[in-house]
Design an enzyme around this catalytic site. Structure first.
Site, mmCIF file in Angstrom:
data_model
loop_
_atom_site.group_PDB
_atom_site.id
_atom_site.type_symbol
_atom_site.label_atom_id
_atom_site.label_comp_id
_atom_site.label_asym_id
_atom_site.label_seq_id
_atom_site.Cartn_x
_atom_site.Cartn_y
_atom_site.Cartn_z
ATOM 1 N N ASP A 13 0.751 -1.278 0.032
ATOM 2 C CA ASP A 13 -0.154 -0.099 0.088
ATOM 3 C C ASP A 13 0.948 1.019 0.214
ATOM 4 O OD1 ASP A 13 -2.378 1.424 0.435
ATOM 5 O OD2 ASP A 13 -2.326 1.291 2.529
ATOM 6 N N ASP A 67 2.010 5.379 -5.234
ATOM 7 C CA ASP A 67 1.452 6.470 -4.816
ATOM 8 C C ASP A 67 2.220 7.752 -5.310
ATOM 9 O OD1 ASP A 67 -0.112 8.836 -3.997
ATOM 10 O OD2 ASP A 67 0.134 8.131 -1.851
ATOM 11 N N GLY A 121 -6.756 8.037 8.356
ATOM 12 C CA GLY A 121 -6.926 8.359 9.727
ATOM 13 C C GLY A 121 -8.251 8.748 10.326
ATOM 14 N N GLY A 167 -10.926 4.749 4.708
ATOM 15 C CA GLY A 167 -12.161 4.028 4.988
ATOM 16 C C GLY A 167 -12.679 4.157 6.311
ATOM 17 N N THR A 168 -11.456 4.423 7.490
ATOM 18 C CA THR A 168 -11.848 4.505 8.729
ATOM 19 C C THR A 168 -12.658 5.757 9.114
ATOM 20 O OG1 THR A 168 -9.720 3.225 9.468
ATOM 21 C CG2 THR A 168 -10.708 4.860 11.192
ATOM 22 N N ASN A 204 -9.841 0.554 1.428
ATOM 23 C CA ASN A 204 -8.934 0.389 2.539
ATOM 24 C C ASN A 204 -9.256 0.708 3.757
ATOM 25 O OD1 ASN A 204 -7.384 -0.073 0.002
ATOM 26 N ND2 ASN A 204 -5.961 1.267 0.345
HETATM 27 P P1 13P Z 1 -7.604 4.642 6.989
HETATM 28 O O1 13P Z 1 -6.448 4.612 7.937
HETATM 29 O O2 13P Z 1 -8.536 5.758 7.026
HETATM 30 O O3 13P Z 1 -8.602 3.612 7.180
HETATM 31 O O4 13P Z 1 -7.114 4.636 5.601
HETATM 32 C C1 13P Z 1 -6.627 3.211 5.036
HETATM 33 C C2 13P Z 1 -5.830 3.460 3.921
HETATM 34 O O5 13P Z 1 -6.480 4.247 2.766
HETATM 35 C C3 13P Z 1 -4.917 2.913 3.474
HETATM 36 O O6 13P Z 1 -4.041 3.156 2.304
#
Ligand code: 13P
Length: 280
Positions: A81, A103, A178, A207-208, A227
């Site tokens: 990632d 990225d 985050g 996604g968090t 993610n």
């Molecule tokens: P989060 O830490 O917000 O879940 O994001 C995950 C992400 O996009 C990892 O590439």
């Protein structure tokens, strides 16, 4: 026995579900994710961001992630990632990762395209898939540079997908890595436009903290991979703290199991939201 490529998982996705890509930093987190996948009969993607490697060196963690994927009874892909350097991307491919993300979102469009194309060329030699990013998802995954959200434009998305030949494309539609300080305003209108204009599978980062309704809207409107990182790290840390509070005599192994359980619960919850139950 079940190590697969990201494209094997994504190619089966329809509008009813999306692949969950879960960041892990050690054996315990990988075990928790596998437990959730096997219990739900769900496909799984394990990933680690380059920015986290100072805690979990790739040479040590990669064999664990790959062994976990092979041990998992469900199809499991292993992905780098937020790859930032050719050195780390090359190492991930050499160690057997089945896909890598480059990225290049901090670079101007033409430079992002040129650098991403180099990664695609290298990855093809290993038979691996590549995810690129266009626009810029805000916040930071690990020690990656932080910056504001730069919503992906349709024209750039079309151009980037065509010129790079990537297998998956991360788009910026208002999410950030985050925990959110305030609820993000998702640009579903932009997601719909990009989805209508580009065939390349689309990835949602950050996604968090999104709501169940947010996830559902995103996958219904063209997101194929989602993610999740911070939520698993936070769930594992919270579980460790709970064990410490509730059992003063807790041993190292109680804390180790807390990480497995924290990640398991978080991955399972997200897999259920993403519609992954029974999709393996
Ligand atoms: P989060 O830490 O917000 O879940 O994001 C995950 C992400 O996009 C990892 O590439």
């Amino acid at each position: 026995m079940a190590l697969v490529k990201m494209s094997d998982l994504i190619s089966k996705v329809d509008a009813s579900y999306a692949i969950g890509a879960f960041n892990v930093s050690d054996m315990e987190m990988a075990m928790g994710a596998i437990r959730a996948a096997e219990e739900l009969h769900a496909p799984l993607l394990l990933q680690i961001a380059e920015g986290r490697l100072r805690y979990s060196p790739l040479e040590l963690l990669a064999p664990v992630m790959l062994a976990a994927a092979r041990k998992c009874k469900m199809p499991t892909a292993v992905h780098l990632d937020h790859g930032a350097t050719m050195e780390t991307i090359g190492l991930a491919l050499e160690l057997g990762f089945t896909s890598v993300m480059f990225d290049g979102s901090k670079y101007p469009l033409e430079e992002n395209i040129a650098r991403t194309k180099e990664v695609v060329k290298l990855a093809r030699r290993y038979g691996a898939d590549v995810e690129g990013e266009i626009g810029h998802v805000g916040g930071a995954e690990g020690d990656m540079e932080s910056a504001d959200v730069l919503v992906t434009s349709v024209e750039e998305a079309v151009c980037f997908a065509e010129k790079t030949g990537i297998d998956a494309m991360a788009v910026a539609i208002g999410t950030a890595h985050g925990n959110y300080r305030e609820q993000p305003k998702l640009r579903i209108d932009r997601l719909q436009e990009i989805h209508a204009a580009v065939k390349t599978p689309l990835v949602l980062h950050g996604g968090t903290g999104l709501t169940e309704a947010d996830f559902k809207t995103c996958l219904l409107n063209g997101i194929d991979k989602i993610n999740i990182a911070t939520a698993s790290y936070d769930a594992s840390a919270a579980k460790i703290k709970k064990v410490h509070e509730e059992k003063p005599s807790a041993s190292y192994f109680d804390f180790s199991e807390a990480i497995v359980e924290g990640t398991y619960a978080n991955v399972k919850r997200h897999m259920q939201i993403f519609g992954l139950s029974g999709k393996a």
